[in-house]
Design an enzyme around this catalytic site. Structure first.
Site, PDB file in Angstrom:
ATOM      1  N   HIS A 153      -0.219   3.830   7.018  1.00 37.78           N
ATOM      2  CA  HIS A 153      -1.006   4.508   5.986  1.00 37.78           C
ATOM      3  C   HIS A 153      -1.756   5.675   6.626  1.00 37.78           C
ATOM      4  CE1 HIS A 153      -4.050   5.345   3.007  1.00 37.78           C
ATOM      5  NE2 HIS A 153      -3.228   4.794   2.137  1.00 37.78           N
ATOM      6  N   GLU A 184      -4.657   6.714   6.334  1.00 39.23           N
ATOM      7  CA  GLU A 184      -6.002   6.380   6.836  1.00 39.23           C
ATOM      8  C   GLU A 184      -5.899   5.721   8.212  1.00 39.23           C
ATOM      9  OE1 GLU A 184      -7.258   4.353   3.274  1.00 39.23           O
ATOM     10  OE2 GLU A 184      -7.231   6.303   2.256  1.00 39.23           O
ATOM     11  N   SER A 202      -3.495   9.396  -5.735  1.00 35.67           N
ATOM     12  CA  SER A 202      -4.127   9.605  -7.040  1.00 35.67           C
ATOM     13  C   SER A 202      -3.212   9.293  -8.215  1.00 35.67           C
ATOM     14  CB  SER A 202      -4.683  11.040  -7.149  1.00 35.67           C
ATOM     15  OG  SER A 202      -5.660  11.258  -6.151  1.00 35.67           O
ATOM     16  N   LYS A 247      -7.441  -1.456  -0.085  1.00 36.68           N
ATOM     17  CA  LYS A 247      -8.228  -0.900   1.033  1.00 36.68           C
ATOM     18  C   LYS A 247      -9.403  -1.835   1.371  1.00 36.68           C
ATOM     19  CE  LYS A 247      -6.490   3.596  -0.177  1.00 36.68           C
ATOM     20  NZ  LYS A 247      -6.658   5.052  -0.202  1.00 36.68           N
ATOM     21  N   GLY A 261      -6.976   9.781  -2.833  1.00 42.34           N
ATOM     22  CA  GLY A 261      -8.388   9.612  -3.140  1.00 42.34           C
ATOM     23  C   GLY A 261      -9.087  10.907  -3.544  1.00 42.34           C
ATOM     24  N   GLU A 273       3.172   9.660   0.615  1.00 42.40           N
ATOM     25  CA  GLU A 273       1.790   9.863   0.194  1.00 42.40           C
ATOM     26  C   GLU A 273       1.243  11.138   0.817  1.00 42.40           C
ATOM     27  OE1 GLU A 273      -0.126   5.906  -1.051  1.00 42.40           O
ATOM     28  OE2 GLU A 273      -0.405   6.108   1.100  1.00 42.40           O
ATOM     29  N   ASN A 328      -2.979  -0.981  -3.333  1.00 45.01           N
ATOM     30  CA  ASN A 328      -3.594  -1.011  -2.012  1.00 45.01           C
ATOM     31  C   ASN A 328      -5.101  -1.042  -2.208  1.00 45.01           C
ATOM     32  OD1 ASN A 328      -4.562  -0.527   0.546  1.00 45.01           O
ATOM     33  ND2 ASN A 328      -3.762   1.562   0.701  1.00 45.01           N
TER      34      ASN A 328
HETATM   35  P1  PGA Z   1      -5.294   6.662  -4.154  1.00 49.01           P
HETATM   36  O1  PGA Z   1      -4.785   6.009  -2.780  1.00 49.01           O
HETATM   37  O2  PGA Z   1      -4.410   6.130  -5.242  1.00 49.01           O
HETATM   38  O3  PGA Z   1      -6.722   6.209  -4.281  1.00 49.01           O
HETATM   39  O4  PGA Z   1      -5.177   8.148  -4.003  1.00 49.01           O
HETATM   40  C1  PGA Z   1      -3.416   5.861  -2.525  1.00 49.01           C
HETATM   41  C2  PGA Z   1      -3.222   5.206  -1.179  1.00 49.01           C
HETATM   42  O5  PGA Z   1      -3.993   5.520  -0.260  1.00 49.01           O
HETATM   43  O6  PGA Z   1      -2.318   4.377  -0.988  1.00 49.01           O
END
Ligand code: PGA
Length: 253
Positions: free
Chosen positions: A97, A99, A214, A12, A175, A169, A10
């Site tokens: 997601h 976010e 992560s 982003k 992140g 997640e 992903n």
């Molecule tokens: P990350 O993000 O691996 O940077 O923690 C995962 C995601 O948001 O899908």
């Protein structure tokens, strides 16, 4: 039941068109022994979908979008339809997601509509669920995840459910560098599988449940060796081809 592991990057809000094409090409050319054994996709921003789709055409790396609107067309400024994603070369689309849920107000009902629209267009949804830190500390993880799964997937037939991937997640792991332990991930994945079995019977054994939050080359193999962890949704580490490819190879069984 052996499920083919599925790893999706992903990206982003990262990568210009030339950067995205270069990154996708490196992933395409580096699959090695994972080709055909691990399903692999990348989700660039909308602006790079078409160009990345062209770079990946005929390869083992599939294209995913990061979001979609449920209507087919119309006066919806700023939105992109399932048909447009298909036209750009997408096979998958991330939905719900954290976010989108937390920064842009996406609800379980919006997730449900998007999932239905994607399936109707022949695309495969990757439906993200996960609890916040406050919810985990309040022992509400399973309750929150259950609500997100049941409401996001409401009304689907077993056949439709099989085309869905669920991504667990935990919001506190995205992140932040904090990863759920393999045991924490497995506990929630098993709970999700149980709900999927209630919704779709034996289809649940064929649905992939990815872990996200992560994921790095150092922890990928242990996470994905859990019986109900069928791959990963990778954010930060998917922006470096070398790291992403190491994670993909960590899914080999
Ligand atoms: P990350 O993000 O691996 O940077 O923690 C995962 C995601 O948001 O899908």
């Amino acid at each position: 039941m052996a499920r083919t592991p599925f790893v999706c990057g992903n990206w982003k809000m990262h990568e210009t068109v030339p950067e995205a094409v270069a990154l996708a090409s490196e992933v395409r050319d580096g699959l090695g022994e994972a080709a055909g054994k691990v399903q692999v996709a990348v989700a660039p921003p909308f602006t790079a979908l078409h160009a990345v789709g062209q770079a990946l055409a005929g390869s083992r790396v599939e294209l995913a979008a990061q979001d979609v609107h449920w209507e087919a067309k119309g006066a919806f400024t700023g939105e992109v339809s399932p048909g447009m994603l298909l036209d750009a070369g997408c096979a998958h689309c991330v939905v719900g997601h954290s976010e989108r849920r937390h920064l842009f107000g996406e609800t379980d009902e919006a997730v449900r509509r998007k999932v239905g629209a994607l399936l109707g267009a022949g695309l495969r949804p990757i439906v993200c669920v996960g609890e916040t830190l406050a919810e985990r500390e309040g022992s509400r993880t399973l309750e929150v995840v259950e609500r997100q799964v049941r409401q996001g997937l409401a009304g689907l037939s077993a056949e439709q459910l099989e085309r869905v991937t669920v991504a667990y997640e935990p919001v506190w792991a995205i992140g932040t560098g904090k990863t759920a332990t393999a045991a924490q991930a497995q506990e929630v994945h098993a709970a999700i599988r149980k709900i999927l079995r209630e919704l779709g019977g034996s289809a649940a054994d064929r649905i992939r449940i990815q872990y996200g939050g992560s994921v790095k080359p150092e922890n990928a193999r242990e996470l994905m060796s859990q019986p109900d962890v069928d791959g990963a949704l990778v954010g930060g580490a998917s922006l470096k081809a070398k790291d992403f490819l190491a994670i993909v190879k960590g899914a080999l069984r």
